[in-house]
Design an enzyme around this catalytic site. Sequence first.
Site, mmCIF file in Angstrom:
data_model
loop_
_atom_site.group_PDB
_atom_site.id
_atom_site.type_symbol
_atom_site.label_atom_id
_atom_site.label_comp_id
_atom_site.label_asym_id
_atom_site.label_seq_id
_atom_site.Cartn_x
_atom_site.Cartn_y
_atom_site.Cartn_z
ATOM 1 N N ASP A 47 36.712 38.705 34.298
ATOM 2 C CA ASP A 47 37.281 39.962 34.704
ATOM 3 C C ASP A 47 38.889 40.212 34.514
ATOM 4 O O ASP A 47 39.444 40.938 34.907
ATOM 5 C CB ASP A 47 36.853 40.292 36.102
ATOM 6 C CG ASP A 47 37.709 39.106 37.183
ATOM 7 O OD1 ASP A 47 38.340 38.100 36.495
ATOM 8 O OD2 ASP A 47 37.424 39.258 38.486
ATOM 9 N N SER A 48 39.234 39.142 33.887
ATOM 10 C CA SER A 48 40.484 39.296 33.225
ATOM 11 C C SER A 48 41.079 40.468 32.474
ATOM 12 O O SER A 48 42.067 40.989 32.078
ATOM 13 C CB SER A 48 41.244 38.007 32.809
ATOM 14 O OG SER A 48 40.456 37.518 31.586
ATOM 15 N N ASP A 86 31.925 37.337 34.444
ATOM 16 C CA ASP A 86 32.665 37.178 35.626
ATOM 17 C C ASP A 86 31.886 38.308 36.782
ATOM 18 O O ASP A 86 31.946 39.692 36.249
ATOM 19 C CB ASP A 86 34.160 37.593 35.609
ATOM 20 C CG ASP A 86 35.170 36.301 35.822
ATOM 21 O OD1 ASP A 86 34.161 35.550 36.623
ATOM 22 O OD2 ASP A 86 35.934 36.291 35.557
ATOM 23 N N LYS A 116 29.785 34.152 36.824
ATOM 24 C CA LYS A 116 30.665 33.156 37.317
ATOM 25 C C LYS A 116 31.182 34.058 38.554
ATOM 26 O O LYS A 116 31.178 35.199 38.699
ATOM 27 C CB LYS A 116 32.014 33.052 36.339
ATOM 28 C CG LYS A 116 33.174 32.457 37.224
ATOM 29 C CD LYS A 116 34.038 31.734 36.025
ATOM 30 C CE LYS A 116 35.059 32.643 35.750
ATOM 31 N NZ LYS A 116 35.996 33.075 36.458
ATOM 32 N N GLU A 118 33.915 33.809 42.204
ATOM 33 C CA GLU A 118 35.169 33.099 42.887
ATOM 34 C C GLU A 118 34.674 32.825 44.360
ATOM 35 O O GLU A 118 33.862 33.493 44.716
ATOM 36 C CB GLU A 118 36.497 33.919 42.719
ATOM 37 C CG GLU A 118 36.878 34.188 41.515
ATOM 38 C CD GLU A 118 38.108 35.310 41.398
ATOM 39 O OE1 GLU A 118 38.731 35.385 42.468
ATOM 40 O OE2 GLU A 118 38.446 35.798 40.437
ATOM 41 N N GLU A 185 41.081 26.731 38.918
ATOM 42 C CA GLU A 185 42.328 27.168 38.448
ATOM 43 C C GLU A 185 43.483 26.978 39.292
ATOM 44 O O GLU A 185 43.473 27.097 40.578
ATOM 45 C CB GLU A 185 42.132 28.690 38.496
ATOM 46 C CG GLU A 185 43.401 29.653 37.820
ATOM 47 C CD GLU A 185 43.001 31.015 37.779
ATOM 48 O OE1 GLU A 185 41.852 31.482 37.572
ATOM 49 O OE2 GLU A 185 43.854 31.701 37.260
#
Length: 267
Positions: A47-48, A86, A116, A118, A185
């Site tokens: 999602d960067s 993401d 993925k 978080e 991270e």
Amino acid sequence: MAEEKIRIQTLKKMKERGEKISMLTAYDFQFARLLDEAGIEVILVGDSLGNVMLGYENTLPVTMDDMLHHTKAVARGRKRALLVVDMPFMSYQVNPEKALVNASRFLKEGGAEAVKLEGGEEYAETVKKLTTAGIPVMSHIGLMPQAVHRIGGYSVQGKKEEDEKRILKDAKALADAGAFAIVLEKVPTLLAKKVTESVPIPTIGIGAGPYCDGQVLVIYDMLGFDDKFKPRFLKQYANLKKEIIKAVSRFKKEVKEKKFPTKKHGY
Ligand code: KIV
């Protein structure tokens, strides 16, 4: 002979034999093809993309539609690498049921092979729900960019003893819930080493030192598209900003000077 398709089981075996895993982000067809050709094992549609492709200040505005659009393009470009995507902000945080519905779209419509997300122990139930339904989950702990406002920036996580304990507990809970890998991270090197040694699944680090089972970087950062973004953890393997500006300026000059196109470019 074509190299064997990378699956989540391949990554587990790589950890077991001490072979490091390489992961990079890609957001389009062309980069997916290049990364696959270079033999990168895992391609992440991060999602960067909110920052590096769409020009947002952080990843929060990224939508399911954005992620699906880019995932489909990447899926068309890669053959061998494992394709992970993401889950964007608020596509899985509400409840495990909503997470399942959204995650399934990435596999059914997007062509991804894993998602993925978080979050630590508090997302173990979600991880379990998805993996039970057949959707492999890569977890992501330490610095979680979707929590930028709660954290108050992008600082290193896990420096205090209580935070270190929590990150270790999170990693174990996520592995127990069925995650097939964990992104770490921006955590201290020795904490990443402890996590890596205490879970049976691969850890993939970004700003987490050399002891993780694998490493990930954002493709535009490692290729040097932005000469102002130079965090300590980043190594720039090329300076494409310079190369692109050089090529584009040369094109402009040749057009103005009537040096391009020449006869040989015509029909
Ligand atoms: O969004 C992303 O690109 C990521 C990687 C940096 C791990 O989450």
